[in-house]
Design a protein around this motif. Structure first.
Motif, mmCIF file in Angstrom:
data_model
loop_
_atom_site.group_PDB
_atom_site.id
_atom_site.type_symbol
_atom_site.label_atom_id
_atom_site.label_comp_id
_atom_site.label_asym_id
_atom_site.label_seq_id
_atom_site.Cartn_x
_atom_site.Cartn_y
_atom_site.Cartn_z
ATOM 1 N N TYR A 297 0.835 -1.205 0.000
ATOM 2 C CA TYR A 297 0.000 0.000 0.000
ATOM 3 C C TYR A 297 0.868 1.251 0.000
ATOM 4 O O TYR A 297 0.591 2.219 -0.717
ATOM 5 N N GLU A 301 1.463 4.798 -2.889
ATOM 6 C CA GLU A 301 1.010 6.117 -2.458
ATOM 7 C C GLU A 301 1.874 7.241 -3.011
ATOM 8 O O GLU A 301 3.084 7.079 -3.200
ATOM 9 N N TYR A 310 0.903 3.948 5.988
ATOM 10 C CA TYR A 310 0.905 2.561 5.516
ATOM 11 C C TYR A 310 2.184 1.840 5.924
ATOM 12 O O TYR A 310 2.173 0.635 6.207
ATOM 13 N N PHE A 601 -4.398 -5.057 -5.581
ATOM 14 C CA PHE A 601 -5.177 -3.826 -5.734
ATOM 15 C C PHE A 601 -6.154 -3.859 -6.899
ATOM 16 O O PHE A 601 -6.829 -2.863 -7.145
ATOM 17 N N ASP A 626 -8.924 -0.522 -3.331
ATOM 18 C CA ASP A 626 -8.661 -1.068 -2.002
ATOM 19 C C ASP A 626 -9.604 -2.252 -1.820
ATOM 20 O O ASP A 626 -10.770 -2.089 -1.431
#
Length: 677
Positions: A297, A301, A310, A601, A626
Motif C-alpha cells: 500500500y 502512495e 501505511y 489492488f 482497495d
C-alpha cells in the motif's frame, strides 16, 4: 529497592499524569492567548521529561518486583488499580520520549497551526491517556483509560475537520475505535470469568480453559489489533494519521500503536497464562500478511503522510511476527529462543517509535514549508531544506533496515529468531515460520524501494511546483526534535548491546528467561545465542562504512580530472527541460504495481493514445482498488445505510401501529424467556 521507593515510583508516574491533565485544563483557559502555544508545549515537555526519567530509572534499576497503587475511584467494590513493572516502564519510556520530542517539535510547528485551540487541550490529554493505559492494573480502569485515549486522539484527528476527507477520517476512526473497545470489553469479560474479578492480579492467578483462551486471543487481535493497524483492521490508520497535525501523527503512529501492542502483550503473554502453539500460528499469519500488504500500500502512495501511515502497518506486522515467534518458542519450553524473539519485538517497537516519529516530523516540516503532501508536487528540497533533508535521510535509511542504523539491528534479531524454527517440534510451524520469514524479507526489500522513492521524489531532482521552489528551512525547535531522533537512530544502531541488556528484566518477568548478557561481549558486539551461530558489531560496521566511503572519496578526488564540466542532466531520452518530465512517484512504483497490483489492488492501466495526426495528448490513467475496503467494509456500510433508511420509517407510524409493535415485542420477549428457562 525498599517499599517507600517502590511506592514512590508509581506515585511519580501518576503525578506526571495529573500534571498532563492539569495542562489540558490550563490550555482551555489560555485558548485565546497568543502565548498559549509556547506555554502548553513547554509545560508538556517538562512533564514528559519527568515521566521519562522516572521510567528509565525504574527499568534500569534491575528490580524484578512491581509497584502498585489503588485509588478510591472507579467501581465501588474494586477501586482503580495502577501498577508499574518492567513491561509497563518500557512502554512508558516510549510514550514519554515521544511526548517530549513531539512537544519540542510543537514549539515551532504549533505557531503555524491555524486553530491552536482545537489542538492544545487535547495534546496533553492524549499523552495522559496513553500513560494511564500502560499503568492500569484492572480491566475497568484499562478500558476507561483506553476510551479516554481514543477520544482524545479522535479530537486531534478532527482538529482540521473542515479540510477535505478529514471528517470521514474522524468518523471511520471513531467507528473502528468503538469496535476495538467492544472487543476488549468482551475479552476482559471472558478473563474475569463467572467470579467477575476484574483485577489483573486475580486474572493472572486464575485458570483459563482452552476455549476461553482461544476466544480471548481472537478478541485481542480484533481489539488491540485494530488500534495497532493489523490487516484487515487497518482501514482507519491511513485516513486518520494524515488528517492529524504532524506532531500528533508522529504520536499516533510512533507511540499509540505501541500502546495497543502493549495491551496485546499484557493480556496474551502475562494475564492469559501458558500458551498453546496454535495461537502463535494465528499471530504469525496475520503478522506476515500485515507486513507485506502494508508496504505494498505504501509503495502505491503519492501522499507523503499516507505513505508513512501505511509503512506503520508494515512495521506493526513485523512486530507481530516476532511476538508470534516468541509465543511459539514459549509454548515449546524454548526459553532462550523465546527471549530472543520477544527481545527483537520490543527492540523493533523502540526503533519504530524513533524513525517513524522522525519521518512524520520531516513530513510536517515539508508541509510547513511548502503546504504540499503530494510528492509529485515536490522535489529539489535538498537544496532549500538541507538540514531537514539530512534528518529525513537518516530516517529513511533506518526504516529501510540498513546498517549501521537501528532498524537493521531489530530486524536482524527477528531473522535470527526465524532461523531457529527447526528447533520447533510441530511440522506446521516448521513450514510456516520460514514462509513468514520469506514474507518479511520481501517486505524489507519493498520497504527499501519505497523509501528510495519517498526520499528521491520529495527531496532530489528539480522542484515540480512553485511551492517547492519557494521552500525554506524550518524553525530550530522542529529541527532539534528531528536531529535528536536521528542521533538516537544511529546511537541505538551502533550500540545495541546496552539496549538488549536493558530489556532483559522484561523478558525475565514475562517469559522467565533472557538473552545472554551482551555487556560481557568484546568490542561491543551482540551475540543473540552463541558466537558459533551469529554475531553483529554495529560500531565496527559503522567504522568500516565510514572508512570505505572516505577512501572512495579521496581516491576519486585524487585521480579524477579536476576540470569542471557542466551539462544538462539526462532526461531519460526526452529533451524537454521541464520538471514535469522527471521520474515521478507513479513511474517509480510501476514495476512493483505490474507484479503485485492485479492481485493486491485490482490494478489496471488505462492508456489513451490518439492516432497519428490527432493533436490530443496521450494520457495514462492508473486504476487502483482497495480490495479490503470494497470487499469487507463497504458492504457493511451499505447494509447499515439501507437498514437505517428502513428503520427510519418507524418514526412515522400511527399510534395504533406503535401499540401493536410494542405488544408484539413484549410477546416475543416472553416467548424467548419461556423457551430459555
Amino acid at each position: 529497592m525498599n517499599s517507600a521507593v517502590v511506592i514512590s515510583a508509581v506515585v511519580w508516574q501518576m503525578s506526571c499524569v495529573a500534571g498532563l491533565l492539569g495542562i489540558a485544563v490550563l490550555a482551555i483557559t489560555l485558548s485565546r492567548s497568543k502565548s498559549s502555544t509556547a506555554v502548553i508545549y513547554s509545560a508538556t515537555l517538562a512533564i514528559c521529561v519527568a515521566g521519562l526519567l522516572g521510567s528509565i530509572r525504574w527499568l534500569l534499576d534491575g528490580t524484578q518486583g512491581a509497584s502498585g497503587l489503588t485509588l478510591p475511584i472507579g467501581l465501588p467494590w474494586l477501586g482503580a488499580h495502577f501498577r508499574l513493572d518492567a513491561l509497563a516502564s518500557f512502554f512508558l519510556i516510549i510514550v514519554n520520549l515521544g511526548g517530549t520530542l513531539a512537544s519540542l517539535y510543537g514549539l515551532g510547528y504549533g505557531h503555524h497551526e491555524q486553530a491552536p485551540q482545537r489542538v492544545l487541550p487535547f495534546f496533553p490529554a492524549f499523552l495522559a491517556g496513553m500513560n494511564l493505559v500502560v499503568l492500569a492494573d484492572d480491566a475497568f480502569s484499562y478500558l476507561l483509560c483506553w476510551e479516554f485515549m481514543s477520544l482524545a486522539s479522535w479530537a486531534l484527528v478532527m482538529a482540521h475537520h473542515r479540510e477535505a476527507d478529514n471528517a470521514k477520517a474522524g468518523y471511520v476512526y471513531l467507528v473502528m475505535a468503538s469496535f476495538g473497545t467492544l472487543a476488549l470489553l468482551l475479552a476482559f469479560g471472558l478473563l474475569a470469568g463467572p467470579a467477575g474479578d476484574y483485577g489483573f492480579a486475580a486474572i493472572r492467578a486464575a485458570q483459563h480453559t482452552p476455549y476461553a483462551a482461544t476466544l480471548v486471543l481472537i478478541l485481542m487481535l480484533l481489539g488491540a489489533g485494530s488500534k495497532a493497524g493489523l490487516v484487515p483492521l487497518h482501514v482507519w490508520l491511513p485516513l486518520a494519521h494524515p488528517a492529524a497535525p504532524s506532531h500528533v501523527s508522529a504520536l499516533m503512529s510512533g507511540v499509540m500503536t505501541k500502546v495497543a501492542i502493549y495491551g496485546f502483550i499484557r493480556v496474551i503473554f502475562d494475564l492469559l497464562g501458558p500458551p498453546d502453539w496454535p495461537a502463535s500460528a494465528v499471530i504469525l499469519f496475520f503478522g506476515g500478511i500485515t507486513a507485506v500488504m502494508g508496504i505494498l500500500y505504501a509503495m502505491m502512495e503519492k501522499d507523503l503522510k499516507r505513505l508513512l501511515a501505511y509503512s506503520t502497518i508494515e512495521n506493526v506486522g513485523i512486530i507481530f511476527v516476532s511476538l508470534g515467534l516468541a509465543l511459539a518458542f514459549q509454548a515449546n519450553g524454548l526459553k532462550l529462543l523465546a527471549a530472543l524473539a520477544f527481545t527483537a519485538a520490543l527492540f523493533h517497537v523502540l526503533n519504530h517509535s524513533f524513525f517513524k516519529s522522525l519521518l512524520f516530523f520531516g513530513a510536517g516540516a515539508v508541509l510547513m514549508s511548502t503546504g504540499e503532501r503530494d510528492m509529485d508536487k515536490l522535489g529539489g528540497l535538498i537544496h532549500r531544506m538541507p538540514l531537514t533533508s539530512f534528518a529525513v535521510l537518516v530516517g529513511c535509511v533506518a526504516i529501510s533496515a540498513l546498517p549501521p542504523f537501528n532498524g537493521f539491528v531489530s530486524e536482524w534479531l527477528i531473522f535470527q529468531a526465524v532461523l531457529q524454527s527447526p528447533e520447533l517440534p510441530q511440522w506446521a510451524l516448521k513450514i510456516m515460520v520460514p514462509a513468514v520469514g520469506a514474507m518479511l524479507a520481501l517486505a524489507a526489500a519493498l520497504a527499501a524501494a519505497c523509501f528510495v522513492k519517498a526520499y528521491g521524489i520529495t527531496f532530489l531532482g528539480r522542484p515540480r511546483s512553485p511551492a517547492a521552489e519557494a521552500a525554506r528551512e524550518i524553525d530550530r525547535y522542529s529541527l532539534s526534535a528531528m536531529f535528536i531522533l536521528a542521533a538516537l537512530c544511529l546511537l541505538v544502531g551502533i550500540l545495541p548491546g546496552p539496549v538488549i541488556d536493558a530489556l532483559s528484566p522484561i523478558t525475565l518477568q514475562i517469559l522467565g528467561g533472557r538473552m545472554p548478557i551482551q555487556a560481557n561481549e568484546p568490542w561491543l558486539s551482540i551475540v543473540p545465542i552463541a558466537e558459533s551461530r551469529s554475531s553483529y558489531n554495529g560500531l565496527l560496521v559503522m567504522l568500516f562504512i565510514t572508512f570505505s566511503a572516505a577512501l572512495a572519496v579521496s581516491v576519486i578526488h585524487r585521480f579524477a580530472s579536476r576540470a569542471l564540466r557542466r551539462g544538462p542532466a539526462w532526461g531519460c531520452g526526452f529533451s524537454d527541460p521541464t520538471p514535469a518530465a522527471q521520474y515521478s512517484g507513479g513511474s517509480f512504483a510501476q514495476p512493483i504495481r505490474r507484479v503485485f497490483g492485479t492481485l493486491a489492488f485490482g490494478a489496471r492501466d488505462h492508456v489513451e493514445m490518439p492516432p497519428p495526426g490527432d493533436i490530443r495528448p496521450a494520457r495514462l490513467r492508473i486504476e487502483l482498488h482497495d480490495l479490503i475496503w470494497e470487499g469487507m467494509y463497504a458492504p457493511i456500510a451499505n447494509a447499515v445505510s439501507v437498514s437505517s433508511d428502513r428503520l427510519n420509517r418507524l418514526q412515522f407510524l400511527t399510534i395504533r401501529r406503535y401499540l401493536s409493535l410494542v405488544f408484539a415485542t413484549l410477546v416475543t420477549l416472553l416467548l424467548v424467556l419461556a423457551i430459555w428457562s
